[in-house]
Design a protein around this motif. Sequence first.
Motif, mmCIF file in Angstrom:
data_model
loop_
_atom_site.group_PDB
_atom_site.id
_atom_site.type_symbol
_atom_site.label_atom_id
_atom_site.label_comp_id
_atom_site.label_asym_id
_atom_site.label_seq_id
_atom_site.Cartn_x
_atom_site.Cartn_y
_atom_site.Cartn_z
ATOM 1 N N GLU A 131 12.966 -89.532 -35.886
ATOM 2 C CA GLU A 131 12.680 -88.122 -36.179
ATOM 3 C C GLU A 131 12.667 -87.292 -34.893
ATOM 4 O OE1 GLU A 131 9.649 -85.387 -38.859
ATOM 5 O OE2 GLU A 131 8.841 -87.163 -37.865
ATOM 6 N N GLU A 132 12.136 -87.873 -33.839
ATOM 7 C CA GLU A 132 12.140 -87.160 -32.558
ATOM 8 C C GLU A 132 13.572 -86.891 -32.091
ATOM 9 O OE1 GLU A 132 7.915 -88.895 -30.778
ATOM 10 O OE2 GLU A 132 9.821 -89.410 -29.807
ATOM 11 N N GLU A 186 16.177 -86.620 -34.033
ATOM 12 C CA GLU A 186 16.724 -85.580 -34.913
ATOM 13 C C GLU A 186 16.223 -84.204 -34.502
ATOM 14 O OE1 GLU A 186 17.839 -86.656 -39.419
ATOM 15 O OE2 GLU A 186 15.701 -86.652 -38.982
ATOM 16 N N ALA A 187 14.927 -84.153 -34.174
ATOM 17 C CA ALA A 187 14.348 -82.864 -33.782
ATOM 18 C C ALA A 187 14.992 -82.353 -32.500
ATOM 19 C CB ALA A 187 12.838 -83.025 -33.599
ATOM 20 N N ALA A 188 15.246 -83.247 -31.568
ATOM 21 C CA ALA A 188 15.888 -82.837 -30.315
ATOM 22 C C ALA A 188 17.319 -82.365 -30.578
ATOM 23 C CB ALA A 188 15.880 -84.002 -29.327
ATOM 24 N N PHE A 227 18.440 -81.140 -33.372
ATOM 25 C CA PHE A 227 18.351 -79.871 -34.087
ATOM 26 C C PHE A 227 18.068 -78.726 -33.118
ATOM 27 C CE2 PHE A 227 15.586 -76.983 -36.763
ATOM 28 C CZ PHE A 227 16.649 -76.401 -37.439
ATOM 29 N N ALA A 228 17.136 -78.973 -32.189
ATOM 30 C CA ALA A 228 16.808 -77.942 -31.202
ATOM 31 C C ALA A 228 18.027 -77.592 -30.352
ATOM 32 C CB ALA A 228 15.669 -78.429 -30.311
#
Lengths: 224, 165
Positions: free
Chosen positions: B21-22, B24-26, B28-29
């Motif tokens: 998830e981290e 993916e979040a990176a 996405f950012a």
Amino acid sequence: MERACYPRGVDPGPDDERALALRAQRGDRDAFAALYRRHAPRLYARILVPRLGDRSAAEDALAETFRKALEQLPGWRPHPEGLGPWLTRIAIREAANVHRARTRTGRSLARFDALLGPLREEGDGPGAALDRRQREAWLEARREAVMAALSPRYRRALTLRLLEERSRAECAELLELRVGTFDVLLLRAVRGFRREWEAMEASPLPGTPSRTSTMDVESTEEGA
Amino acid sequence: MSDDGTAGADEAQGPAPSAAEEAEAAAFAAALEGRGDAPEDAAAAAALLRYSRDAGALDDASAARVLQAVLGDAPASDPVAGERPWWARPWTFLLPAGVGLAVAGAALVLTLRPGVPGGDLPLPDVALLRAQARAAEGAGSGELDEALTTYRGALHRRLGERYAP
């Protein structure tokens, strides 16, 4: 021959459009520009941005759409509905071309037209008749309803980053988080927003009665 | 809190993020800043949220830029010949000017070209022609010889003038 020039924002009627199209077929650039000003905002907002999810890509596709229209205009035959359906078909094809090209280069685009519900540009659906302000009003109402269903922290993350377009660092600082933590929060918030958006019953379009409105209930009771 | 600056359950709201998830979040950012691809579901939702601000309105500057790009790419040969007044159409003057130049050029060529070879040499005079006629009728060749001698003399003089060094 009379040369009509339509300033930006002035919408010529169907007969005028036919005349403009005929002039544009003969190479009149002023007429072509008038047709562009009439149709470009609709194609951009309703076809290209929802299908491409990216405004820069949508601008490129809009340019390509009108380049093709300019090339193919000599073969266009006058139609009762004017140029709109013909231009729409070109724009849809162009959006598909952009997707194919982006997929080949590994830079895919995220379309969201499927999420637009009644605003989807599907021929003469109920959303097709709405003007820009009505669409904006519907979208804002739906967005606010979805945001209200989210936690305040998700709502704030979405507002700061995607509606106010603040930088990640600024958002993280305002929420008193590290940047990496804010990234996770934003991803969760966006996915939460999507879940709520999809789960929410479609809001009634402006000018159409809600199925659960008081008026409907009263009408049903009277009928009974 | 992990080493790359992410946090646990409370700060990010919900359970502690997994490594996936981290990542993916990176991603996405980064995608929101125009770098790389984002998870498609999140990217679409973010695009929808941004779209909800103005329903995808095309601002004037962008509209003008796109139109300029379209018309700027169009061939210059197709603009509006049928819409210009006659005096502004290129061929109104180019065609007569072309014809005029062609006529002037032809006249110049005809004027300056060399004459027909032999065009300035003396022609047989009437006396020679009569002597030929009489000789043909059987009147003898004396008169004809005399006329021919005179004509040849004139001819040779003219040739001598033309080709003298």
